[in-house]
Design a protein around this motif. Sequence first.
Motif, PDB file in Angstrom:
ATOM      1  N   CYS A 169      39.580  32.837  31.491  1.00 29.18           N
ATOM      2  CA  CYS A 169      40.451  33.327  32.575  1.00 29.18           C
ATOM      3  C   CYS A 169      41.426  34.390  32.061  1.00 29.18           C
ATOM      4  O   CYS A 169      42.000  34.250  30.984  1.00 29.18           O
ATOM      5  CB  CYS A 169      41.219  32.148  33.164  1.00 29.18           C
ATOM      6  SG  CYS A 169      42.426  32.631  34.401  1.00 29.18           S
ATOM      7  N   ILE A 170      41.592  35.455  32.850  1.00 30.25           N
ATOM      8  CA  ILE A 170      42.533  36.526  32.475  1.00 30.25           C
ATOM      9  C   ILE A 170      43.737  36.570  33.435  1.00 30.25           C
ATOM     10  O   ILE A 170      44.481  37.545  33.459  1.00 30.25           O
ATOM     11  CB  ILE A 170      41.836  37.908  32.451  1.00 30.25           C
ATOM     12  CG1 ILE A 170      41.153  38.203  33.797  1.00 30.25           C
ATOM     13  CG2 ILE A 170      40.858  37.999  31.297  1.00 30.25           C
ATOM     14  CD1 ILE A 170      40.636  39.629  33.932  1.00 30.25           C
ATOM     15  N   LEU A 171      43.909  35.510  34.244  1.00 30.35           N
ATOM     16  CA  LEU A 171      45.086  35.396  35.123  1.00 30.35           C
ATOM     17  C   LEU A 171      45.249  36.609  36.049  1.00 30.35           C
ATOM     18  O   LEU A 171      46.345  37.130  36.212  1.00 30.35           O
ATOM     19  CB  LEU A 171      46.354  35.192  34.278  1.00 30.35           C
ATOM     20  CG  LEU A 171      46.482  33.800  33.656  1.00 30.35           C
ATOM     21  CD1 LEU A 171      47.609  33.775  32.635  1.00 30.35           C
ATOM     22  CD2 LEU A 171      46.695  32.735  34.719  1.00 30.35           C
ATOM     23  N   CYS A 172      44.142  37.019  36.642  1.00 28.71           N
ATOM     24  CA  CYS A 172      44.203  38.200  37.515  1.00 28.71           C
ATOM     25  C   CYS A 172      44.662  37.850  38.925  1.00 28.71           C
ATOM     26  O   CYS A 172      45.044  38.728  39.695  1.00 28.71           O
ATOM     27  CB  CYS A 172      42.838  38.871  37.579  1.00 28.71           C
ATOM     28  SG  CYS A 172      41.584  37.884  38.412  1.00 28.71           S
ATOM     29  N   ALA A 173      44.566  36.567  39.297  1.00 27.81           N
ATOM     30  CA  ALA A 173      44.979  36.073  40.624  1.00 27.81           C
ATOM     31  C   ALA A 173      43.975  36.371  41.736  1.00 27.81           C
ATOM     32  O   ALA A 173      44.244  36.086  42.901  1.00 27.81           O
ATOM     33  CB  ALA A 173      46.361  36.587  41.031  1.00 27.81           C
ATOM     34  N   CYS A 174      42.810  36.936  41.398  1.00 33.00           N
ATOM     35  CA  CYS A 174      41.792  37.171  42.442  1.00 33.00           C
ATOM     36  C   CYS A 174      41.427  35.867  43.154  1.00 33.00           C
ATOM     37  O   CYS A 174      41.197  35.848  44.362  1.00 33.00           O
ATOM     38  CB  CYS A 174      40.524  37.761  41.817  1.00 33.00           C
ATOM     39  SG  CYS A 174      40.616  39.531  41.529  1.00 33.00           S
ATOM     40  N   CYS A 175      41.365  34.769  42.386  1.00 30.84           N
ATOM     41  CA  CYS A 175      40.949  33.492  42.986  1.00 30.84           C
ATOM     42  C   CYS A 175      42.030  32.932  43.900  1.00 30.84           C
ATOM     43  O   CYS A 175      41.781  32.681  45.086  1.00 30.84           O
ATOM     44  CB  CYS A 175      40.595  32.494  41.886  1.00 30.84           C
ATOM     45  SG  CYS A 175      41.890  32.248  40.654  1.00 30.84           S
ATOM     46  N   ALA A 192      43.728  29.336  40.094  1.00 31.78           N
ATOM     47  CA  ALA A 192      43.952  29.904  38.749  1.00 31.78           C
ATOM     48  C   ALA A 192      44.691  28.903  37.866  1.00 31.78           C
ATOM     49  O   ALA A 192      44.350  28.719  36.684  1.00 31.78           O
ATOM     50  CB  ALA A 192      44.749  31.211  38.854  1.00 31.78           C
ATOM     51  N   CYS A 235      35.987  35.630  41.482  1.00 28.88           N
ATOM     52  CA  CYS A 235      36.375  35.704  40.055  1.00 28.88           C
ATOM     53  C   CYS A 235      35.624  36.814  39.313  1.00 28.88           C
ATOM     54  O   CYS A 235      34.400  36.800  39.207  1.00 28.88           O
ATOM     55  CB  CYS A 235      36.109  34.372  39.370  1.00 28.88           C
ATOM     56  SG  CYS A 235      36.603  34.422  37.624  1.00 28.88           S
ATOM     57  N   PRO A 236      36.331  37.793  38.743  1.00 30.96           N
ATOM     58  CA  PRO A 236      35.664  38.880  38.021  1.00 30.96           C
ATOM     59  C   PRO A 236      35.109  38.444  36.667  1.00 30.96           C
ATOM     60  O   PRO A 236      34.369  39.190  36.035  1.00 30.96           O
ATOM     61  CB  PRO A 236      36.783  39.916  37.847  1.00 30.96           C
ATOM     62  CG  PRO A 236      38.038  39.127  37.864  1.00 30.96           C
ATOM     63  CD  PRO A 236      37.782  37.960  38.764  1.00 30.96           C
ATOM     64  N   ARG A 237      35.441  37.228  36.228  1.00 34.24           N
ATOM     65  CA  ARG A 237      34.927  36.707  34.955  1.00 34.24           C
ATOM     66  C   ARG A 237      33.795  35.711  35.175  1.00 34.24           C
ATOM     67  O   ARG A 237      33.368  35.047  34.221  1.00 34.24           O
ATOM     68  CB  ARG A 237      36.060  36.018  34.182  1.00 34.24           C
ATOM     69  CG  ARG A 237      37.273  36.894  33.935  1.00 34.24           C
ATOM     70  CD  ARG A 237      37.064  37.893  32.850  1.00 34.24           C
ATOM     71  NE  ARG A 237      37.014  37.247  31.554  1.00 34.24           N
ATOM     72  CZ  ARG A 237      36.812  37.897  30.397  1.00 34.24           C
ATOM     73  NH1 ARG A 237      36.599  39.198  30.416  1.00 34.24           N
ATOM     74  NH2 ARG A 237      36.807  37.254  29.251  1.00 34.24           N
ATOM     75  N   ILE A 241      34.695  28.395  39.271  1.00 33.90           N
ATOM     76  CA  ILE A 241      36.008  27.774  39.506  1.00 33.90           C
ATOM     77  C   ILE A 241      35.899  26.478  40.304  1.00 33.90           C
ATOM     78  O   ILE A 241      36.514  25.463  39.946  1.00 33.90           O
ATOM     79  CB  ILE A 241      36.937  28.774  40.235  1.00 33.90           C
ATOM     80  CG1 ILE A 241      37.093  30.045  39.395  1.00 33.90           C
ATOM     81  CG2 ILE A 241      38.291  28.141  40.513  1.00 33.90           C
ATOM     82  CD1 ILE A 241      37.852  31.160  40.086  1.00 33.90           C
TER      83      ILE A 241
HETATM   84 FE1  SF4 Z   1      41.196  33.513  36.155  1.00 30.76          FE
HETATM   85 FE2  SF4 Z   1      38.941  34.120  37.500  1.00 30.76          FE
HETATM   86 FE3  SF4 Z   1      41.106  33.223  38.789  1.00 30.76          FE
HETATM   87 FE4  SF4 Z   1      41.101  35.685  37.724  1.00 30.76          FE
HETATM   88  S1  SF4 Z   1      39.810  34.946  39.393  1.00 30.76           S
HETATM   89  S2  SF4 Z   1      42.768  34.163  37.645  1.00 30.76           S
HETATM   90  S3  SF4 Z   1      39.890  35.332  35.860  1.00 30.76           S
HETATM   91  S4  SF4 Z   1      39.904  32.108  37.275  1.00 30.76           S
END
Ligand code: SF4
Length: 257
Positions: A169-175, A192, A235-237, A241
């Motif tokens: 996880c890169i803590l992007c907040a997309c989720c 997240a 999630c871009p990674r 989730i």
């Molecule tokens: Fe982490 Fe994926 Fe959520 Fe971004 S979308 S905060 S990478 S879990």
Amino acid sequence: MPEVYPPTTSGQSAPQPGVSMLKVKVKILRFNPETDKKAHWETYEVEAQPGDRMLDVIHQVKWFIDPSLALRRSCMHGICGSDAMLIQGRNRLACKTLVRDVVKKSGDTVTVEPIRGLKVEKDLVVDMEPFFDSYKAIMPYFINESPAPATERIQSEEQAERMAHSSNCILCACCTTSCPIFWVNGSYIGPASIVQAHRFIFDSRDQATHQRLNIMNQNTGVWRCRTAYNCTEACPRDIPITQLIEEVKRAVMYQQA
Ligand code: SF4
Ligand code: F3S
Ligand code: FES
């Protein structure tokens, strides 16, 4: 040596041989708290190649058309997580989204909006404090009171595998900002933070599992999730989730049994 195509002074990538430029209409939801009562759409026309990133396109707008446009970005390579935004109705990182992912033919329009559920500071910049407050609440650091060994704390391959997804996880907040539960109730800790909790709960070396599971069991915690799956799709990674949330739910139930 591969040939390099540096940006020109217009902000467009230099055309690559055999690749035609596309006209792209970028429709951005703008908001300036000093002058606007509410957000409004502005459309900008730029030229881009199919392989350009949407971040390059938005930079063309900022650098060569309207420098007042506010956005966050840093690494430009999908690592820092700072340029999450709603592109063509879906949460994405602008630096990982190619023009060809969202533009099918020259003249198409692409919408760009700030991520939802967090207060908009200006244009594409939102207040990330509530998001990081939830992150801090899960104690996102390694806890182990036993004396440090002479070398590293060893894990087996299987033990490392348990936390392989969540540690991406890169803590992007997309989720979190694509979750309908978070939209209607900002006190929900969000996917997240659950992914981050998962990273430590399933770390064989950590000793605060019980505390973190208790945090997950609170009424702002994991039970708020209604398995909507938006988070996983955003999630871009490519972190699974929803599956990780289910694993945390089971761990809470197992602890209580
Ligand atoms: Fe982490 Fe994926 Fe959520 Fe971004 S979308 S905060 S990478 S879990
Ligand atoms: Fe929300 Fe994801 Fe659950 S979108 S409801 S946290 S599966
Ligand atoms: Fe860092 Fe996109 S700018 S992830």
